[in-house]
Design a protein around this motif. Structure first.
Motif, PDB file in Angstrom:
ATOM      1  N   THR A   1      33.183  -0.068  49.065  1.00  0.00           N
ATOM      2  CA  THR A   1      33.487  -0.044  50.903  1.00  0.00           C
ATOM      3  C   THR A   1      34.995  -2.203  49.947  1.00  0.00           C
ATOM      4  O   THR A   1      33.794  -2.777  49.793  1.00  0.00           O
TER       5      THR A   1
ATOM      6  N   SER B   1      36.826  -3.600  58.366  1.00  0.00           N
ATOM      7  CA  SER B   1      36.226  -2.950  59.501  1.00  0.00           C
ATOM      8  C   SER B   1      34.962  -4.326  59.826  1.00  0.00           C
ATOM      9  O   SER B   1      35.079  -4.489  58.840  1.00  0.00           O
TER      10      SER B   1
ATOM     11  N   GLN C   1      26.600   5.332  57.831  1.00  0.00           N
ATOM     12  CA  GLN C   1      26.431   4.806  59.131  1.00  0.00           C
ATOM     13  C   GLN C   1      25.600   6.223  59.241  1.00  0.00           C
ATOM     14  O   GLN C   1      24.767   5.789  60.265  1.00  0.00           O
TER      15      GLN C   1
ATOM     16  N   HIS D   1      34.933  -2.991  53.142  1.00  0.00           N
ATOM     17  CA  HIS D   1      34.281  -4.268  54.468  1.00  0.00           C
ATOM     18  C   HIS D   1      35.289  -3.840  55.176  1.00  0.00           C
ATOM     19  O   HIS D   1      35.930  -5.858  55.926  1.00  0.00           O
TER      20      HIS D   1
ATOM     21  N   GLU E   1      28.329   1.582  48.834  1.00  0.00           N
ATOM     22  CA  GLU E   1      28.933   0.066  49.115  1.00  0.00           C
ATOM     23  C   GLU E   1      29.870  -0.896  47.365  1.00  0.00           C
ATOM     24  O   GLU E   1      31.189  -1.472  48.899  1.00  0.00           O
TER      25      GLU E   1
ATOM     26  N   GLN F   1      34.873   0.974  55.908  1.00  0.00           N
ATOM     27  CA  GLN F   1      33.530   0.380  56.372  1.00  0.00           C
ATOM     28  C   GLN F   1      33.027   2.040  56.663  1.00  0.00           C
ATOM     29  O   GLN F   1      32.974   2.591  55.901  1.00  0.00           O
ATOM     30  N   ALA F   2      31.516   1.335  56.491  1.00  0.00           N
ATOM     31  CA  ALA F   2      30.085   2.452  56.759  1.00  0.00           C
ATOM     32  C   ALA F   2      30.582   3.380  56.642  1.00  0.00           C
ATOM     33  O   ALA F   2      31.279   3.956  58.006  1.00  0.00           O
ATOM     34  N   ASP F   3      30.686   4.145  56.332  1.00  0.00           N
ATOM     35  CA  ASP F   3      31.059   6.429  56.227  1.00  0.00           C
ATOM     36  C   ASP F   3      29.441   6.974  56.558  1.00  0.00           C
ATOM     37  O   ASP F   3      29.053   7.189  56.880  1.00  0.00           O
TER      38      ASP F   3
ATOM     39  N   SER G   1      32.009  -2.808  59.093  1.00  0.00           N
ATOM     40  CA  SER G   1      30.706  -2.535  58.508  1.00  0.00           C
ATOM     41  C   SER G   1      29.168  -3.830  57.770  1.00  0.00           C
ATOM     42  O   SER G   1      28.861  -2.889  57.189  1.00  0.00           O
TER      43      SER G   1
ATOM     44  N   SER H   1      31.756  -6.323  67.066  1.00  0.00           N
ATOM     45  CA  SER H   1      30.637  -6.629  65.482  1.00  0.00           C
ATOM     46  C   SER H   1      29.864  -7.319  65.520  1.00  0.00           C
ATOM     47  O   SER H   1      29.094  -7.839  64.781  1.00  0.00           O
TER      48      SER H   1
ATOM     49  N   ASN I   1      35.516   5.890  58.640  1.00  0.00           N
ATOM     50  CA  ASN I   1      36.218   5.483  57.154  1.00  0.00           C
ATOM     51  C   ASN I   1      37.064   5.887  57.758  1.00  0.00           C
ATOM     52  O   ASN I   1      37.952   6.763  57.279  1.00  0.00           O
TER      53      ASN I   1
ATOM     54  N   HIS J   1      26.097  -2.795  56.019  1.00  0.00           N
ATOM     55  CA  HIS J   1      25.179  -2.792  54.533  1.00  0.00           C
ATOM     56  C   HIS J   1      23.910  -4.238  54.527  1.00  0.00           C
ATOM     57  O   HIS J   1      23.419  -3.407  54.036  1.00  0.00           O
TER      58      HIS J   1
END
Length: 772
Positions: free
Chosen positions: A631, A635, A606, A633, A628, A601-603, A638, A682, A487, A642
């Protein structure tokens, strides 16, 4: 979000010409073959808004950085893939008027990217200011059967006049990167040659001294018959071509075939480049455009046989997944372990075309399942070859004794990113590289990789983590200070949960890997230990850190904290943000972003994606439901994570929502940033969303397992994967799952919690009743 691409299972279709969408379309309709690529720029003159882009793999320039305040440890340059010679250019004049879609009245415009056979076709009618009207059809491709060759068939037909058509096919090396820090042009000319139907130009990059020779050969036809032409040479600074005139009548078609090649000094001696390019051109011309196109179609048929995902009942989803797979294979073919995957591939200049952690975290799983084993192995070998540079990078920041810090951004192994929070703090990239080694071996079973390459990398990474943590007397635990997690809307934080977790996991896996190599190949192990000056006490040091590492959490809510102090932020949910303030990275100040609770993004998620086996379902659910909604998103990396986690939690609605977002990210320009290139890395996450998300594919204890569900809008979906010598076709429908083994290799397959023996050339079918 844009919505102008027509839905079609095998084609990307744009109908009607809108200059405001042109740069987006230039990205979307890009072509490549792993060795070279180009944006979908027009062949003819275009004075409207455009981003010219032709790229040759492995060729880069160290553009001097521009930073306001220099800090010790900053790289002196940002490596950039170069905008190389434009080989697609064809100047067109009708009598004295230049054909230019920026000034002509354009009708019947249609652009089609044929993904099944791998070519781009564009048709349009243009009315010039004089009233003269022409019809144009242009077809081109970058051959994956012969990855040094590209070809164009450009046909123009007068519709309401007789006159003179003047064509000027050219190669223009007088180009520059749009993102050049000082508006510098990066190429110098070495030599050129024009001889009848052929033209060549050889260029050298400044500083790095790569050389690229670009050549072309032209053939002309009128009404389908070969036409003898009298050409005049055109030669300017870093520019070669021919010009010729053809007398035309109404409805008589003139066709120019232009066959081109790009050869690099990465693959040939510099003094032989011109001769080798001439040889490649001669071979391609002998085949001819139609044969080259047939070879292209055949090569793509093989790719699709190995990697296609078929979705029944949802054309938009079908189009999207094929587009993502198509662009991934246009970007990287795995033939050369010196090459890697830039976040924009060959479709734009953003991120410099350099290697990021995206490759290891997102692309490796895709290539493991859809390409020969050597392809994903070469992605790992790429990093092994750069280990010495990773050790140098760490030494520049004060680490010692063989500690390695892989760069956040690189071409040759040196760090070349110059934002302090990225260069110095986003060190979780080290963990992604170690995880890719684990993931490769988990999937392939190739433990010999550890002795040959992997263990050396793992030990060097573990040494870095050991030096990067410090002991906190207050906590009586090890902590990690001043980092940036995935993130990037949080900088310089203490104890990012994901980074701390990766650090201990890397040390644990390095220890396990050492035990495997010592047991299986003791001589290699002893030699490696000696060459690394490895002290067995290092294992004990790692074990102490693993046991005593601090992980921030909120026990009351049962969640892992993204970092220390995260809950001190004002907790606002994304749904409460006004639409006018999004995306926040384009609407807010950086200060405001850093002080907010919003996550790029997912941290934490992740980490739960990587290591889901270590956490029960309720733990994953609590963290997903907490993070979520916070977030944004912003990025491209991400939504796929999710989607996969939502699928695991049986949250079908959100799993599908995030899948569509990642799958059509570029086709629909979700984040308003497609014009500077596609989000190639991605795109692998899109594939993961289907295969790891909806199909629930995992590898556990060396065995494939599936935990499938069918999205409500789909009638079925199917895909092909390779696994340890077996080729499997998996079909998931309303009534259950069918797996067909198209190889002689038998294996045991897990479906939900049941295991089934799948013999070679056999199939199993399990209905939903049996899956309960």
């Amino acid at each position: 979000m844009k919505n102008y691409i027509k839905a079609d299972e095998w084609n990307i279709i744009e109908e009607g010409f809108d200059p405001h969408l042109n740069k987006i379309s230039e990205s979307i309709f890009s072509l490549g073959n792993g060795r070279m690529g180009q944006r979908a720029n027009f062949e003819e003159t275009y004075t409207g808004e455009t981003l010219l882009g032709n790229y040759v793999a492995g060729v880069y320039y160290p553009d001097k950085t521009r930073v306001g305040w220099w800090k010790n440890g900053y790289p002196e340059y940002f490596a950039k893939v170069l905008n190389a010679a434009n080989w697609v250019g064809i100047g067109v004049k009708i009598d004295d008027e230049v054909l230019d879609l920026a000034t002509a009245a354009v009708s019947d415009f249609k652009r089609v990217l044929n993904m099944h056979e791998g070519y781009l076709e564009r048709t349009f009618t243009a009315k010039l200011k004089s009233g003269k009207t022409v019809k144009v059809k242009a077809t081109r491709f970058c051959s994956i059967a012969d990855d040094e060759v590209g070809a164009i068939r450009y046909s123009i037909t007068p519709l309401n006049f007789e006159g003179t058509l003047t064509l000027t096919p050219f190669i223009d090396g007088d180009v520059k990167n749009q993102d050049s820090n000082y508006d510098e042009k990066f190429w110098d000319q070495v030599t050129d040659q024009i001889s009848g139907a052929e033209a060549y130009i050889q260029l050298r990059t400044k500083k790095t001294e790569f050389e690229v020779c670009t050549g072309s050969h032209i053939q002309v036809y009128q009404n389908g018959q070969p036409l003898a032409i009298d050409t005049t040479e055109v030669r300017k600074e870093k520019f070669v071509g021919q010009t010729f005139a053809v007398a035309v009548k109404t409805n008589e078609e003139v066709t120019l075939i232009k066959i081109a090649a790009n050869l690099s000094s990465e693959n040939y001696p510099k003094d032989a480049l011109l001769k080798e390019t001439q040889s490649v051109i001669a071979s391609a011309v002998a085949k001819g455009f139609d044969t080259l196109l047939q070879e292209q179609a055949a090569a793509w048929a093989t790719k699709w046989e190995e990697s296609d995902i078929v979705i029944e009942g949802d054309v938009a989803a079908q189009q999207a997944i094929r587009f993502n797979i198509f662009q991934l294979f246009q970007t990287y073919t795995g033939k050369d372990d010196r090459l890697n995957i830039g976040p924009k591939g060959f479709t734009g200049e953003k991120y410099g075309g350099s290697t990021y952690w995206d490759t290891e975290a997102y692309c490796v799983p895709f290539y493991l399942a859809t390409a020969p084993q050597e392809v994903s192995k070469n992605l790992l070998v790429y990093r092994h070859k750069q280990l010495d540079k990773a050790i140098e990078n760490a030494a520049k920041l004060g680490f010692k004794d063989g500690a390695a810090l892989y760069p956040m951004v690189t071409m040759n192994g040196e760090e070349c990113h110059n934002e302090w929070e990225i260069t110095f703090e986003e060190i979780h990239r080290n963990g992604a590289i170690a995880f890719a080694i684990y993931n490769y071996i988990r999937y392939t079973g190739d433990e010999s990789y550890l002795a040959d390459y992997g263990l050396e990398v793992l030990i060097s990474i573990a040494r870095f983590w050991k030096q990067r943590v410090n002991w906190s007397n207050e906590k009586q635990q090890y902590v990690m200070l001043g980092v940036t997690g995935p993130n990037e809307y949080e900088n310089n934080v203490n104890n990012n949960w994901y980074t701390n977790l990766l650090a201990t996991w890397c040390m644990k896996y390095a220890t396990e890997a050492a035990e495997i190599v010592q047991k299986q190949q003791p001589e290699k192990y002893n030699s490696l230990v000696k060459s690394l000056s490895f002290d067995q006490k290092e294992f004990a040091d790692w074990a102490d850190i693993i046991e005593k590492m601090y992980y921030p959490e909120d026990k009351a809510q049962g969640i892992f904290l993204q970092q220390d102090g995260y809950l001190d932020k004002e907790q606002i949910l994304v749904k409460d943000l006004p639409a006018s303030e999004r995306p926040i990275n384009q609407k807010w100040s950086w200060d405001r972003i850093l002080r907010s609770c919003f996550i790029k993004q997912a941290d934490v998620l992740q980490g739960l994606y990587f290591f889901e086996e270590d956490y029960d379902l309720e733990t994953i659910r609590r963290n997903f439901d907490f993070y979520e909604p916070r977030t944004v998103h912003e990025s491209s990396l991400s939504p796929c994570v999710h989607s996969i986690l939502a699928a695991k939690l049986n949250d079908e609605a959100r799993a599908y929502e995030f899948y569509l977002r990642t799958a059509r990210l570029d086709l629909d320009d979700y984040n308003n940033d497609t014009e500077d290139g596609l989000h190639i890395t991605s795109m692998a996450g899109t594939w993961m969303s289907v295969v790891e998300g909806f199909a629930g594919m995992r590898v556990r204890n060396g065995k494939l397992q599936f935990n499938p569900f069918l999205p409500g809008k789909w009638k079925s979906f199917s895909f092909t994967i390779g696994f340890r010598g077996a080729t499997l076709k998996i079909n998931i429908a309303e009534n259950g799952i069918n797996i067909k083994n198209n190889s002689t290799v038998g294996l045991e397959i897990g479906i939900r919690n049941q295991f089934y023996q799948l013999d070679g050339n056999a199939e199993i079918e399990v209905n939903n009743a049996a899956l309960v």
